[in-house]
Design a protein around this motif. Structure first.
Motif, PDB file in Angstrom:
ATOM      1  N   PRO A 329       0.841  -1.200   0.000  1.00 51.91           N
ATOM      2  CA  PRO A 329       0.000   0.000   0.000  1.00 51.91           C
ATOM      3  C   PRO A 329       0.873   1.245   0.000  1.00 51.91           C
ATOM      4  O   PRO A 329       1.854   1.326   0.736  1.00 51.91           O
ATOM      5  CB  PRO A 329      -0.794  -0.126   1.299  1.00 51.91           C
ATOM      6  N   MET A 330       0.526   2.191  -0.854  1.00 48.61           N
ATOM      7  CA  MET A 330       1.377   3.372  -1.032  1.00 48.61           C
ATOM      8  C   MET A 330       0.527   4.630  -1.084  1.00 48.61           C
ATOM      9  O   MET A 330      -0.688   4.573  -1.312  1.00 48.61           O
ATOM     10  CB  MET A 330       2.195   3.231  -2.313  1.00 48.61           C
ATOM     11  N   THR A 331       1.149   5.767  -0.871  1.00 46.63           N
ATOM     12  CA  THR A 331       0.444   7.031  -1.029  1.00 46.63           C
ATOM     13  C   THR A 331       0.143   7.248  -2.505  1.00 46.63           C
ATOM     14  O   THR A 331       0.799   6.680  -3.380  1.00 46.63           O
ATOM     15  CB  THR A 331       1.265   8.193  -0.457  1.00 46.63           C
ATOM     16  N   TYR A 332      -0.847   8.082  -2.769  1.00 49.25           N
ATOM     17  CA  TYR A 332      -1.459   8.100  -4.101  1.00 49.25           C
ATOM     18  C   TYR A 332      -1.073   9.281  -4.989  1.00 49.25           C
ATOM     19  O   TYR A 332      -1.460   9.327  -6.154  1.00 49.25           O
ATOM     20  CB  TYR A 332      -2.986   8.079  -3.958  1.00 49.25           C
ATOM     21  N   GLN A 333      -0.293  10.224  -4.476  1.00 44.93           N
ATOM     22  CA  GLN A 333      -0.038  11.422  -5.278  1.00 44.93           C
ATOM     23  C   GLN A 333       0.782  11.162  -6.538  1.00 44.93           C
ATOM     24  O   GLN A 333       0.807  11.986  -7.445  1.00 44.93           O
ATOM     25  CB  GLN A 333       0.638  12.507  -4.432  1.00 44.93           C
ATOM     26  N   ARG A 334       1.473  10.003  -6.592  1.00 46.40           N
ATOM     27  CA  ARG A 334       2.241   9.685  -7.792  1.00 46.40           C
ATOM     28  C   ARG A 334       1.490   8.735  -8.737  1.00 46.40           C
ATOM     29  O   ARG A 334       1.994   8.371  -9.800  1.00 46.40           O
ATOM     30  CB  ARG A 334       3.609   9.070  -7.408  1.00 46.40           C
ATOM     31  N   GLY A 335       0.299   8.306  -8.336  1.00 46.07           N
ATOM     32  CA  GLY A 335      -0.560   7.560  -9.238  1.00 46.07           C
ATOM     33  C   GLY A 335      -0.029   6.220  -9.693  1.00 46.07           C
ATOM     34  O   GLY A 335      -0.215   5.838 -10.849  1.00 46.07           O
ATOM     35  N   GLN A 336       0.609   5.460  -8.784  1.00 51.99           N
ATOM     36  CA  GLN A 336       1.243   4.204  -9.178  1.00 51.99           C
ATOM     37  C   GLN A 336       0.531   2.956  -8.680  1.00 51.99           C
ATOM     38  O   GLN A 336       0.795   1.848  -9.158  1.00 51.99           O
ATOM     39  CB  GLN A 336       2.685   4.173  -8.651  1.00 51.99           C
ATOM     40  N   GLY A 337      -0.365   3.089  -7.718  1.00 49.16           N
ATOM     41  CA  GLY A 337      -0.916   1.931  -7.031  1.00 49.16           C
ATOM     42  C   GLY A 337      -1.585   0.911  -7.937  1.00 49.16           C
ATOM     43  O   GLY A 337      -1.290  -0.295  -7.876  1.00 49.16           O
ATOM     44  N   LEU A 338      -2.517   1.356  -8.775  1.00 53.33           N
ATOM     45  CA  LEU A 338      -3.251   0.427  -9.628  1.00 53.33           C
ATOM     46  C   LEU A 338      -2.315  -0.278 -10.602  1.00 53.33           C
ATOM     47  O   LEU A 338      -2.469  -1.480 -10.861  1.00 53.33           O
ATOM     48  CB  LEU A 338      -4.353   1.167 -10.390  1.00 53.33           C
ATOM     49  N   ASN A 339      -1.350   0.433 -11.132  1.00 54.33           N
ATOM     50  CA  ASN A 339      -0.439  -0.150 -12.124  1.00 54.33           C
ATOM     51  C   ASN A 339       0.415  -1.264 -11.526  1.00 54.33           C
ATOM     52  O   ASN A 339       0.595  -2.324 -12.126  1.00 54.33           O
ATOM     53  CB  ASN A 339       0.430   0.956 -12.717  1.00 54.33           C
ATOM     54  N   HIS A 340       0.934  -1.052 -10.319  1.00 58.45           N
ATOM     55  CA  HIS A 340       1.698  -2.113  -9.656  1.00 58.45           C
ATOM     56  C   HIS A 340       0.795  -3.282  -9.292  1.00 58.45           C
ATOM     57  O   HIS A 340       1.199  -4.449  -9.410  1.00 58.45           O
ATOM     58  CB  HIS A 340       2.392  -1.567  -8.412  1.00 58.45           C
ATOM     59  N   SER A 341      -0.419  -2.994  -8.856  1.00 55.25           N
ATOM     60  CA  SER A 341      -1.323  -4.057  -8.432  1.00 55.25           C
ATOM     61  C   SER A 341      -1.737  -4.940  -9.603  1.00 55.25           C
ATOM     62  O   SER A 341      -1.768  -6.177  -9.496  1.00 55.25           O
ATOM     63  CB  SER A 341      -2.555  -3.454  -7.758  1.00 55.25           C
ATOM     64  N   ILE A 342      -2.059  -4.324 -10.726  1.00 56.40           N
ATOM     65  CA  ILE A 342      -2.421  -5.096 -11.914  1.00 56.40           C
ATOM     66  C   ILE A 342      -1.217  -5.900 -12.400  1.00 56.40           C
ATOM     67  O   ILE A 342      -1.346  -7.052 -12.851  1.00 56.40           O
ATOM     68  CB  ILE A 342      -2.955  -4.171 -13.016  1.00 56.40           C
ATOM     69  N   THR A 343      -0.029  -5.314 -12.289  1.00 54.64           N
ATOM     70  CA  THR A 343       1.190  -6.040 -12.663  1.00 54.64           C
ATOM     71  C   THR A 343       1.383  -7.265 -11.778  1.00 54.64           C
ATOM     72  O   THR A 343       1.747  -8.346 -12.248  1.00 54.64           O
ATOM     73  CB  THR A 343       2.410  -5.105 -12.578  1.00 54.64           C
ATOM     74  N   ASP A 344       1.120  -7.114 -10.467  1.00 57.16           N
ATOM     75  CA  ASP A 344       1.161  -8.265  -9.562  1.00 57.16           C
ATOM     76  C   ASP A 344       0.237  -9.368 -10.063  1.00 57.16           C
ATOM     77  O   ASP A 344       0.609 -10.550 -10.082  1.00 57.16           O
ATOM     78  CB  ASP A 344       0.700  -7.871  -8.155  1.00 57.16           C
ATOM     79  N   ALA A 345      -0.989  -8.985 -10.422  1.00 62.11           N
ATOM     80  CA  ALA A 345      -1.973  -9.974 -10.869  1.00 62.11           C
ATOM     81  C   ALA A 345      -1.488 -10.722 -12.103  1.00 62.11           C
ATOM     82  O   ALA A 345      -1.648 -11.943 -12.214  1.00 62.11           O
ATOM     83  CB  ALA A 345      -3.315  -9.293 -11.140  1.00 62.11           C
ATOM     84  N   GLY A 346      -0.877  -9.988 -13.028  1.00 63.11           N
ATOM     85  CA  GLY A 346      -0.368 -10.631 -14.238  1.00 63.11           C
ATOM     86  C   GLY A 346       0.789 -11.574 -13.954  1.00 63.11           C
ATOM     87  O   GLY A 346       0.839 -12.702 -14.470  1.00 63.11           O
ATOM     88  N   LYS A 347       1.710 -11.129 -13.117  1.00 63.89           N
ATOM     89  CA  LYS A 347       2.875 -11.962 -12.812  1.00 63.89           C
ATOM     90  C   LYS A 347       2.499 -13.178 -11.963  1.00 63.89           C
ATOM     91  O   LYS A 347       3.070 -14.261 -12.133  1.00 63.89           O
ATOM     92  CB  LYS A 347       3.949 -11.111 -12.120  1.00 63.89           C
ATOM     93  N   LEU A 348       1.540 -13.013 -11.049  1.00 58.39           N
ATOM     94  CA  LEU A 348       1.137 -14.161 -10.250  1.00 58.39           C
ATOM     95  C   LEU A 348       0.346 -15.168 -11.093  1.00 58.39           C
ATOM     96  O   LEU A 348       0.470 -16.386 -10.901  1.00 58.39           O
ATOM     97  CB  LEU A 348       0.313 -13.722  -9.041  1.00 58.39           C
ATOM     98  N   THR A 349      -0.449 -14.680 -12.013  1.00 58.01           N
ATOM     99  CA  THR A 349      -1.137 -15.591 -12.930  1.00 58.01           C
ATOM    100  C   THR A 349      -0.128 -16.480 -13.648  1.00 58.01           C
ATOM    101  O   THR A 349      -0.301 -17.709 -13.739  1.00 58.01           O
ATOM    102  CB  THR A 349      -1.977 -14.808 -13.956  1.00 58.01           C
ATOM    103  N   ALA A 350       0.943 -15.880 -14.141  1.00 56.29           N
ATOM    104  CA  ALA A 350       1.978 -16.656 -14.837  1.00 56.29           C
ATOM    105  C   ALA A 350       2.656 -17.642 -13.900  1.00 56.29           C
ATOM    106  O   ALA A 350       2.946 -18.788 -14.277  1.00 56.29           O
ATOM    107  CB  ALA A 350       3.004 -15.706 -15.449  1.00 56.29           C
ATOM    108  N   ALA A 351       2.904 -17.223 -12.649  1.00 56.37           N
ATOM    109  CA  ALA A 351       3.554 -18.113 -11.683  1.00 56.37           C
ATOM    110  C   ALA A 351       2.661 -19.292 -11.343  1.00 56.37           C
ATOM    111  O   ALA A 351       3.126 -20.440 -11.239  1.00 56.37           O
ATOM    112  CB  ALA A 351       3.918 -17.330 -10.422  1.00 56.37           C
ATOM    113  N   ILE A 352       1.363 -19.038 -11.162  1.00 57.52           N
ATOM    114  CA  ILE A 352       0.442 -20.127 -10.832  1.00 57.52           C
ATOM    115  C   ILE A 352       0.308 -21.088 -12.013  1.00 57.52           C
ATOM    116  O   ILE A 352       0.218 -22.310 -11.832  1.00 57.52           O
ATOM    117  CB  ILE A 352      -0.922 -19.560 -10.397  1.00 57.52           C
ATOM    118  N   GLN A 353       0.313 -20.551 -13.217  1.00 59.06           N
ATOM    119  CA  GLN A 353       0.322 -21.433 -14.383  1.00 59.06           C
ATOM    120  C   GLN A 353       1.562 -22.333 -14.368  1.00 59.06           C
ATOM    121  O   GLN A 353       1.497 -23.511 -14.713  1.00 59.06           O
ATOM    122  CB  GLN A 353       0.311 -20.605 -15.663  1.00 59.06           C
ATOM    123  N   ALA A 354       2.686 -21.764 -13.946  1.00 62.30           N
ATOM    124  CA  ALA A 354       3.937 -22.527 -13.937  1.00 62.30           C
ATOM    125  C   ALA A 354       3.919 -23.641 -12.900  1.00 62.30           C
ATOM    126  O   ALA A 354       4.567 -24.674 -13.092  1.00 62.30           O
ATOM    127  CB  ALA A 354       5.121 -21.591 -13.682  1.00 62.30           C
TER     128      ALA A 354
END
Length: 414
Positions: A329-354
């Protein structure tokens, strides 16, 4: 993933148990579903509807979201935006003003940039999923043979799967269960913000929107920061129906936060209205025109750095992990939270497939640990950068050296 041994009191057979139906948990569930991996999403609230709605910036994480959902859903992305009638540009400019004078301080061009309403994004991502509401996580247990994990809920029910993923937000119950109530607790920061959503008359709405169609930021010499933008402009030709979203944030010690914790909406709004009197437009007029009984919400800013010593959790042989705001969880003034979170989802999907079908427990643990190592390094750096950025944006002498001013919205300050 072999689900033959998985049991569920409700008769299902989930491979992955996802705790939390926010954007991150739902994106992960869609990615797993697309990959043919069974999952169930558990949400502590009784329904999908939330009293509060806000908007989020999706930019460098957009290709990952696109990869997790059906193509025809991605083609609806325009309809999720705060103003579905303003086409997303290949490049757009986010301008920052001097909050006291209205003069242009700086701006940076980037894109494409999607300003998405959270409620609409969640509605899209909720489609065709098994989501179980009113399920508050209270415990996690692990089979002795290393093959499964069981989620325990406040209503006395349990569900067992191959893996559990905490995607349950900044005050994650999963994180506290994995690390304990002290190490897993959110870190409070000495900054506060009051957010307003409201409509205006046709003439007022047209005046306010002329400053920028979608979003605008400002730093103030009195060490305040402010944002102004759209929340909902569904009817392009009826400005009186548009909902605007704006806030002012300021340095607010933990002692002051505690002393005012009992304040009502009216007191919060009056406090921020006083701050707004030193601002130029659009903030000055927007706050002045906001009715004194308008609902608001106040947030004390918080973070949690997964890179801090002692914050590494056991994944119990690759059977449990966390993503999104649950882990960074991070402060929001730099607008990065959603982008990192969606990236987590993509990378974990690949890991679970593996690890799907992988019988070697050590190998499963190795793959999930590698996923976590990357996420902790990437997300932890952003937590620290965003918190530094928040501090500098509330210090007039340092504003122009802050990460958002020097690097814009690029990932990791690239």
């Amino acid at each position: 993933m072999d689900c033959a041994t998985i049991s569920d009191e409700n008769g299902g057979a989930p491979g992955v148990l996802i705790i939390g139906s926010g954007s991150t948990g739902l994106a992960l569930a869609q990615g797993l579903t697309k990959a043919g991996i069974q999952c169930i999403v558990f949400e502590k609230n009784p329904t999908q509807h939330r009293e509060r709605d806000w908007n989020m910036g999706l930019h460098w994480g957009a290709p990952v979201l696109k990869s997790l959902i059906p193509q025809e859903w991605w083609e609806q992305i325009q309809s999720l935006q705060v103003d579905p009638h303003v086409p997303t540009k290949d490049e757009d400019t986010l301008n920052f003003l001097n909050g006291a004078t209205g003069e242009h301080m700086t701006g940076f061009t980037f894109g494409p940039f999607y300003r998405l309403r959270r409620s609409k994004l969640r509605a899209l991502l909720s489609q065709n999923l098994d989501i179980r509401y009113d399920k508050k996580l209270t415990g996690i247990s692990y089979s002795e043979d290393g093959s499964s994990v069981t989620a325990h809920f406040a209503d006395g029910t349990t569900t067992t799967g191959k893996m559990l993923v905490g995607a349950d937000g900044a005050r994650s119950a999963t994180r506290k269960l994995l690390l304990g109530p002290t190490l897993g607790a959110i870190n409070r920061l000495p900054y506060g913000a009051t957010f307003v959503q409201t409509k205006f008359s046709r003439e007022q709405a047209l005046f306010l929107r002329k400053f920028h169609p979608l979003f605008l930021g400002a730093a103030h010499p009195s060490n305040y920061f402010a944002f102004f933008g759209m929340q909902d402009a569904a009817e392009a030709d009826r400005p009186e129906t548009w909902t605007f979203f704006f806030y002012i944030s300021w340095r607010y010690s933990l002692q002051e936060q505690d002393a005012t914790a009992h304040w009502t909406d009216a007191q919060r709004l009056q406090q921020v209205k006083e701050l707004s009197k030193g601002f130029a437009d659009p903030w000055k007029s927007a706050f002045e025109w906001t009715p004194d009984d308008n609902p608001v919400w106040y947030l004390g800013l918080t973070d949690w750095d997964p890179g801090v010593e002692g914050h590494r959790w056991s994944n119990y042989g690759g059977r449990v992990t966390m993503v999104g705001d649950a882990v960074h969880p991070m402060t929001y003034q730099r607008g990065q939270g959603l982008n990192h979170s969606i990236t987590d989802a993509g990378k974990l999907t690949a890991a679970i497939q593996a690890v799907s079908g992988e019988e070697d427990g050590a190998k499963r643990a190795e793959i999930i640990t590698a996923f976590e190592n990357e996420m902790i390094a990437r997300g932890g750096e952003e937590v620290r950068t965003s918190t530094t950025n928040t501090g500098m944006l509330h210090d007039w002498e340092s504003v122009m050296k802050s990460p958002v001013m020097t690097a814009g919205l690029k990932k990791g300050g690239e």
